[in-house]
Scaffold this motif. Sequence first.
Motif, PDB file in Angstrom:
ATOM      1  N   VAL A   1       0.840  -1.292   0.101  1.00  0.00           N
ATOM      2  CA  VAL A   1      -0.136   0.088   0.006  1.00  0.00           C
ATOM      3  C   VAL A   1       0.864   1.234   0.021  1.00  0.00           C
ATOM      4  CG1 VAL A   1      -1.517   1.400   1.445  1.00  0.00           C
ATOM      5  CG2 VAL A   1      -1.928  -1.087   1.113  1.00  0.00           C
ATOM      6  N   LEU A   2       2.087   1.220   0.863  1.00  0.00           N
ATOM      7  CA  LEU A   2       3.071   2.470   0.854  1.00  0.00           C
ATOM      8  C   LEU A   2       3.674   2.752  -0.546  1.00  0.00           C
ATOM      9  CD1 LEU A   2       3.990   2.041   4.612  1.00  0.00           C
ATOM     10  CD2 LEU A   2       2.392   3.562   3.551  1.00  0.00           C
ATOM     11  N   GLU A   3       3.741   1.706  -1.238  1.00  0.00           N
ATOM     12  CA  GLU A   3       4.322   1.904  -2.758  1.00  0.00           C
ATOM     13  C   GLU A   3       3.496   3.131  -3.316  1.00  0.00           C
ATOM     14  OE1 GLU A   3       6.407  -0.943  -5.719  1.00  0.00           O
ATOM     15  OE2 GLU A   3       4.256  -1.793  -5.100  1.00  0.00           O
ATOM     16  N   ASP A   4       2.390   3.122  -2.857  1.00  0.00           N
ATOM     17  CA  ASP A   4       1.643   4.308  -3.679  1.00  0.00           C
ATOM     18  C   ASP A   4       1.766   5.761  -3.035  1.00  0.00           C
ATOM     19  OD1 ASP A   4      -1.357   4.426  -5.382  1.00  0.00           O
ATOM     20  OD2 ASP A   4      -0.843   6.042  -4.102  1.00  0.00           O
ATOM     21  N   GLU A   5       2.396   6.560  -3.841  1.00  0.00           N
ATOM     22  CA  GLU A   5       2.863   7.659  -3.314  1.00  0.00           C
ATOM     23  C   GLU A   5       2.005   8.378  -2.522  1.00  0.00           C
ATOM     24  OE1 GLU A   5       5.037  10.207  -5.918  1.00  0.00           O
ATOM     25  OE2 GLU A   5       6.264   8.717  -6.648  1.00  0.00           O
ATOM     26  N   ALA A   6       0.575   8.319  -2.776  1.00  0.00           N
ATOM     27  CA  ALA A   6      -0.360   9.014  -2.242  1.00  0.00           C
ATOM     28  C   ALA A   6      -0.408   8.582  -0.634  1.00  0.00           C
ATOM     29  CB  ALA A   6      -1.773   9.158  -2.853  1.00  0.00           C
ATOM     30  N   ASN A   7      -0.500   7.280  -0.629  1.00  0.00           N
ATOM     31  CA  ASN A   7      -0.797   6.661   0.649  1.00  0.00           C
ATOM     32  C   ASN A   7       0.639   6.831   1.392  1.00  0.00           C
ATOM     33  OD1 ASN A   7      -2.435   5.374  -1.410  1.00  0.00           O
ATOM     34  ND2 ASN A   7      -3.384   4.476   0.335  1.00  0.00           N
ATOM     35  N   GLU A   8       1.685   6.822   0.919  1.00  0.00           N
ATOM     36  CA  GLU A   8       3.113   6.915   1.393  1.00  0.00           C
ATOM     37  C   GLU A   8       3.267   8.286   2.314  1.00  0.00           C
ATOM     38  OE1 GLU A   8       6.291   6.971  -1.167  1.00  0.00           O
ATOM     39  OE2 GLU A   8       7.511   6.042   0.156  1.00  0.00           O
ATOM     40  N   ALA A   9       2.517   9.081   1.644  1.00  0.00           N
ATOM     41  CA  ALA A   9       3.012  10.490   1.775  1.00  0.00           C
ATOM     42  C   ALA A   9       2.608  10.637   3.564  1.00  0.00           C
ATOM     43  CB  ALA A   9       1.986  11.610   1.371  1.00  0.00           C
TER      44      ALA A   9
END
Lengths: 398, 398, 398, 398
Positions: free
Chosen positions: D266-274
């Motif tokens: 999930v954190l690979e997605d930049e939005a969720n990582e932010a």
Amino acid sequence: MRRTGVWLLGAHGNVATTAMVGARAIAAEEVGTGGLVTAQDPCHRLDLPPIEGFVFGGHDVSATTVSSTARMLSERATIPPEIVKAVDEDLERIEERIETGTAINCGRAIEDRVERAFSERNVSDTVARLREEYRAFVTEQNVDRLVVVNVSSTEPPLSDPGRYDTVSSVERAVADDDRDLPASSLYAYAALLDGYPYINFTPSTGASLGGLKALARRKNVPHMGRDGKTGETLLKSALAPMFARRNLRVRSWEGHNILGNADGRVLEDEANEAGKLASKSGVLDGILDEEFHNRVRIDYTPPLGDWKTAWDDIRFSGFLDTPMKMQFTWEGSDSILAAPLVLDLIRLIVHADEHGEGGLQPQLASFFKSPLGVDEHDLSRQFGMLTNYVNRYEGIDD
Amino acid sequence: MRRTGVWLLGAHGNVATTAMVGARAIAAEEVGTGGLVTAQDPCHRLDLPPIEGFVFGGHDVSATTVSSTARMLSERATIPPEIVKAVDEDLERIEERIETGTAINCGRAIEDRVERAFSERNVSDTVARLREEYRAFVTEQNVDRLVVVNVSSTEPPLSDPGRYDTVSSVERAVADDDRDLPASSLYAYAALLDGYPYINFTPSTGASLGGLKALARRKNVPHMGRDGKTGETLLKSALAPMFARRNLRVRSWEGHNILGNADGRVLEDEANEAGKLASKSGVLDGILDEEFHNRVRIDYTPPLGDWKTAWDDIRFSGFLDTPMKMQFTWEGSDSILAAPLVLDLIRLIVHADEHGEGGLQPQLASFFKSPLGVDEHDLSRQFGMLTNYVNRYEGIDD
Amino acid sequence: MRRTGVWLLGAHGNVATTAMVGARAIAAEEVGTGGLVTAQDPCHRLDLPPIEGFVFGGHDVSATTVSSTARMLSERATIPPEIVKAVDEDLERIEERIETGTAINCGRAIEDRVERAFSERNVSDTVARLREEYRAFVTEQNVDRLVVVNVSSTEPPLSDPGRYDTVSSVERAVADDDRDLPASSLYAYAALLDGYPYINFTPSTGASLGGLKALARRKNVPHMGRDGKTGETLLKSALAPMFARRNLRVRSWEGHNILGNADGRVLEDEANEAGKLASKSGVLDGILDEEFHNRVRIDYTPPLGDWKTAWDDIRFSGFLDTPMKMQFTWEGSDSILAAPLVLDLIRLIVHADEHGEGGLQPQLASFFKSPLGVDEHDLSRQFGMLTNYVNRYEGIDD
Amino acid sequence: MRRTGVWLLGAHGNVATTAMVGARAIAAEEVGTGGLVTAQDPCHRLDLPPIEGFVFGGHDVSATTVSSTARMLSERATIPPEIVKAVDEDLERIEERIETGTAINCGRAIEDRVERAFSERNVSDTVARLREEYRAFVTEQNVDRLVVVNVSSTEPPLSDPGRYDTVSSVERAVADDDRDLPASSLYAYAALLDGYPYINFTPSTGASLGGLKALARRKNVPHMGRDGKTGETLLKSALAPMFARRNLRVRSWEGHNILGNADGRVLEDEANEAGKLASKSGVLDGILDEEFHNRVRIDYTPPLGDWKTAWDDIRFSGFLDTPMKMQFTWEGSDSILAAPLVLDLIRLIVHADEHGEGGLQPQLASFFKSPLGVDEHDLSRQFGMLTNYVNRYEGIDD
Ligand SMILES: NC(=O)c1ccc[n+]([C@@H]2O[C@H](COP(=O)([O-])OP(=O)(O)OC[C@H]3O[C@@H](n4cnc5c(N)ncnc54)[C@H](O)[C@@H]3O)[C@@H](O)[C@H]2O)c1
Ligand SMILES: NC(=O)c1ccc[n+]([C@@H]2O[C@H](COP(=O)([O-])OP(=O)(O)OC[C@H]3O[C@@H](n4cnc5c(N)ncnc54)[C@H](O)[C@@H]3O)[C@@H](O)[C@H]2O)c1
Ligand SMILES: NC(=O)c1ccc[n+]([C@@H]2O[C@H](COP(=O)([O-])OP(=O)(O)OC[C@H]3O[C@@H](n4cnc5c(N)ncnc54)[C@H](O)[C@@H]3O)[C@@H](O)[C@H]2O)c1
Ligand SMILES: NC(=O)c1ccc[n+]([C@@H]2O[C@H](COP(=O)([O-])OP(=O)(O)OC[C@H]3O[C@@H](n4cnc5c(N)ncnc54)[C@H](O)[C@@H]3O)[C@@H](O)[C@H]2O)c1
Ligand code: NA
Ligand code: NA
């Protein structure tokens, strides 16, 4: 003593400067030959041009000087200050032979930093000017031979390089003022046209176009590239064969590089980084057969200066599929690692040229991350290729 | 199917157990062939005896069983529990063929832990008994060939081994009941006398005595040793050539190993550690020419179980004598790394025996920290020797 | 400006030299106050004696000079060369005030290296001579106060220190010419007798004897020790509380230190190493309740010079007893880490002395590996003790 | 025995599953209390609700089960297989109490993976349904109290959260069917409305909106967040104060995390990582005053499974501005590190609730990367806040 002209593209840069400082310090017997592959067996068995006979010149697009780059490097614990001092007069003389270069199609990251650059009316005139500058240097300095070496900043990869696959396609592009041709290829084209051996120490396009390789063959000029193999990638090419031959299956290889010099600043730009990443990760793919997770990161961390820290994390499995791992950190000065290789390559390509070896030079594969025309990425086998070359000349050189 | 008798000295130990579990799991198709050098090119081109045909027996001086060693290893995340379960019946059957061994002259650390051991009146009777036990196994199990493999605990180095330099000096020592001969050499002597190929996977003396090497030549029995090259030392032999060939001068190489298994406990004893340290540090001296600070430490850290962590710190200097460094950690299970090599060595020494190759087997150098009779320590070149051997048999084996 | 006399035992050593160079460079505004705890909150709220007012002198048993130690350190990337140059005249002046010391009972490793040392007829005369030298310095330099700081080489631990538990037992020992009293204790005794605050930055015995602590209380002289907490141990005291308070049970903590300076050479001797190891491993035992495998190694590796690399491997288990781990490397210059603490300690002990605080100074615990009289090893809580001390003086100092 | 209802948002996830398996294993006395802060001093002095009395339920949007997550974790060396087996029946019973959740506004990475989710006509009905489900669980399970814990996947940060700064703005948004409110905030809102204590173990918005904090104060419901502090960030909060208090100036702190579980995907997605990156890097900024290069990377590396390796490289300068460095690797199982904290937080927030402490709970700061309403990031001082809280209740709880 044989006089070898060395024309450095990116002459104000760290690698170029360290190579020149080192060459002059060796000539002045201020320092030994550590780091030079050609200073020891097998290469020292060849009759190579002496480093003392190197005469330097080059192009750059920055307004700095070799002297000030050298001083900056000595403040950052790269070059000992007393060595810079010992060769400083030589550097001033070299400065007079450094011309303003062209920055055409080098990507935003470089273009934003250009402090001076010439721009002729069209590509054709650009090439003509470069040829004229090479020639003038040869004449004025009275050198026996000229080698052109690309150590300038990394350009973004060229899209669709297949369009320049033949000599005539390149000739047409130059004639038609095709603005897609990057500076690195124009510098290479100008060199090859007049028979000057060419080395591409960077991941930039340079002479890797099909049309330029064909030109080199036609003119029988030796050339080789791409991207000097200095730190993390050197290690990969030494270590990966161990996993392969022991049937230890690599599951993931994460490489994280942090560095703080100008090269790092340029590579921060994703476009310019792309070529570097490709050549860095290609080495593993060339050695390991299995599917695995292969990632390389390059991050710009100013406090590191010219020093680079690579951290690699390798997961592999062996007998009974048991997972194991190794990790390493490599802490080196990029310029110190690169500079002796530049000097080695010059000596070895001059040797090839003197003996009529034209086109790509596979015996030089061990020096490059992406050795043109060579599939072998195993460092030890690449050294074997160099040894074989030397052995071929046994008894001939004397 | 060819039946190969495999006689393991130290059959209750971690390496022996992992090798047997793995061999039976491969036979039962419970697991793949990861970690086996002979499962892939170039060796798979040879006609090697199948692992499924391996019949195991051996000696030990402990009161435990192979089953319980296997269970202990599966609790420590070395062998997956389901694999131990799948082969457990096989292990029980093997247990019946494991004899009480001799612990003569194995050093205090081992002797303090011996739970059972035979002691004949004199050395001569000891050798006779070992020969008898090997022979009985061959007959009862109806194997085509017997290979004796030393995977027992490391003995202290033998002082003044030169006194056993000839066959007759060994024969005389046995006849005179010379109590200085260590167990590993008696096991080896008994094997060679009857033509059984012998492998010494440990740093112990084994067949490395001049007199035993001469005996092997005279009887044309293949044998090889010493000390399996599994983890940190494997890495050294892959990495050090990179420094050497790039003219990067190593100034210090510190290796610090921590491990928590029975092997680690024995190596805590300084006498037993001595041989291991010698073979571990010899590799670098064999590759690097320069004088440098070379230290290896092995420390016993029980919480690590069968897992070993090696931490190496390497200082080197390159161009302009600039100091640089690299550090690595290697985290592997020693048994998992060693076991497939034991199986590989058995297959390859059987091949040699079948083709009349007697004496030392230099093509097996890549498997050993101190390859007997071989000066080459560069891993890649050692693999080259194996490839050359395979190539020699191309067209012969089919 | 207040003039503070600083008498350094081991004045030619790395720590002493770096402290003096730094103090003079700060006085000359050549460098900032990085690394000084007293330069920032909370300590800067105290009215501390200025570093510019420090007047240096000391004892040593080597024939070198402060200047040449400084130059050696600048060649090894510890002190920037331009700083050494800027203070070189000051160093020459200091040199005149450095007296020949006594090396009595300092252990073989030190005694073998002594280049000059005084030896009076007996211990009593030795003490008298030291007192005379301290006094002469105070008078000649006209300082307001004298602080004696032990930064000399580590002595072996004293056996049975309990025999010196009272003031009278020490007095008797001196009178009876008891040759077991080590130099560090004689230096300390001489200081305390005349009311000079004393700091023991080393693991040596110094004023840690019961009789000397009683003397300090009786005379109301502040003193503190032992063994400056600079690198690996500092980290341990910051990290171990995290494991403790999160209920993460440490199973093993392996610390491996490699260093290349003179201190490392002395510590190579097992006798001298003993005290250092005790204070290094004591910190963890003072923070962690559980039984665990606790080992520290110190190895001498000349190519590292004054730089030390500590590698620590920590295994711990948490929820469901799952094993986890962390590893760190710490790469610092020991002298650079130690020197500012020496200056801090001088300033803080002068403050204590000025305010009538005698005996041990627990507020200084955070500076020491084995803080005398303090059981608290948690770094953060030790800093809390310092803050409390500062708060106590709030409003008093102005 | 007090029965505590525990409602887990993300009940099928790794953290939730590990917490439930552990709680049931502790209840069955299959395992000890390692990793639980509340199992030791100071917290064990409080009268906390027993873990044996925890009754679990929750929401999720996946079609898997707690049992199968548990089995998956046991295959990846996180939870020992025998423990999963021992509690498997309990897990089946818990499964019946896990409801389908809502995935509104959770970002692409989550939404793409939703396997089941309810969607009511509008936000108002969504909230009503959540309240109804909480209430039904309380009644059916007859628990004394309910705690709602967010351990679901990380949502992207909410843009302009200031628009929800008051209770009425939130009420209006719900009434107006404002689709910007993320699931985490709806779950929190529903809990607070009925007085259920709420814990946000994730970086998602949850109850951090001004309007929800005001609601909690008005209703006197205790709540706390955000983002459990488990591995690399925990270490940062333990280590950074050491640099700060010793006046060692941090120049760069590079953190590189690789992990292989669903959270990593999930954190690979930049939005969720932010959101995660913000709370991870905020800790250092909260402790260190100086300007420095502060970067955190999180990379998804599947072969690591639930195990995370953090590699941090820290450059700092000290006395005389000399540059030094430290590096560490942290290798832990994220779920094993997180799960006991979840149990601790439940016990401690129940205690607060029982004693009428409403609103934010600063004594819980040590558990969070971004402790709401608390500026203190120094781990040791945060533990001090917890100790002070416990001390306040000394004599009251018995
Ligand atoms: N140092 C290493 O270890 C190493 C290894 C492999 C490859 N390389 C490559 O070598 C190159 C040089 O590295 P560096 O560290 O010296 O970088 P640098 O930034 O210090 O120097 C590059 C120089 O090239 C100049 N330049 C840029 N565009 C130019 C143009 N069009 N014409 C002429 N000059 C131009 C810049 O002004 C600068 O002076 C880079 O491409 C780098 O990726 C370096
Ligand atoms: N595992 C590796 O990576 C590796 C690598 C190279 C060498 N080795 C060597 O292999 C050997 C075995 O290692 P291990 O980890 O299995 O050790 P281990 O301690 O688990 O097993 C050794 C076994 O040998 C038995 N033994 C001891 N003395 C004996 C004797 N005189 N006769 C018969 N049996 C005897 C012991 O009882 C024990 O069962 C060691 O010498 C080790 O140094 C191991
Ligand atoms: N540098 C650190 O990080 C650190 C930390 C804690 C403690 N220490 C301790 O500080 C001390 C000094 O360390 P260093 O690196 O400066 O060592 P060093 O070897 O550079 O200096 C020690 C000096 O003491 C002198 N000396 C030895 N015996 C003496 C005696 N009896 N009387 C007078 N002088 C004597 C030596 O000649 C030498 O000049 C050591 O004991 C060391 O263990 C250092
Ligand atoms: N493990 C740690 O060390 C740690 C530390 C701090 C924070 N966290 C946070 O805890 C959370 C859980 O981590 P994990 O490793 O268990 O992740 P996970 O992916 O294993 O579990 C998350 C679960 O949440 C469910 N989910 C997603 N959106 C939902 C929704 N809207 N409603 C209900 N369920 C939903 C998913 O289906 C999944 O089952 C993450 O946000 C993570 O960042 C974990
Ligand atoms: Na990265
Ligand atoms: Na060690």
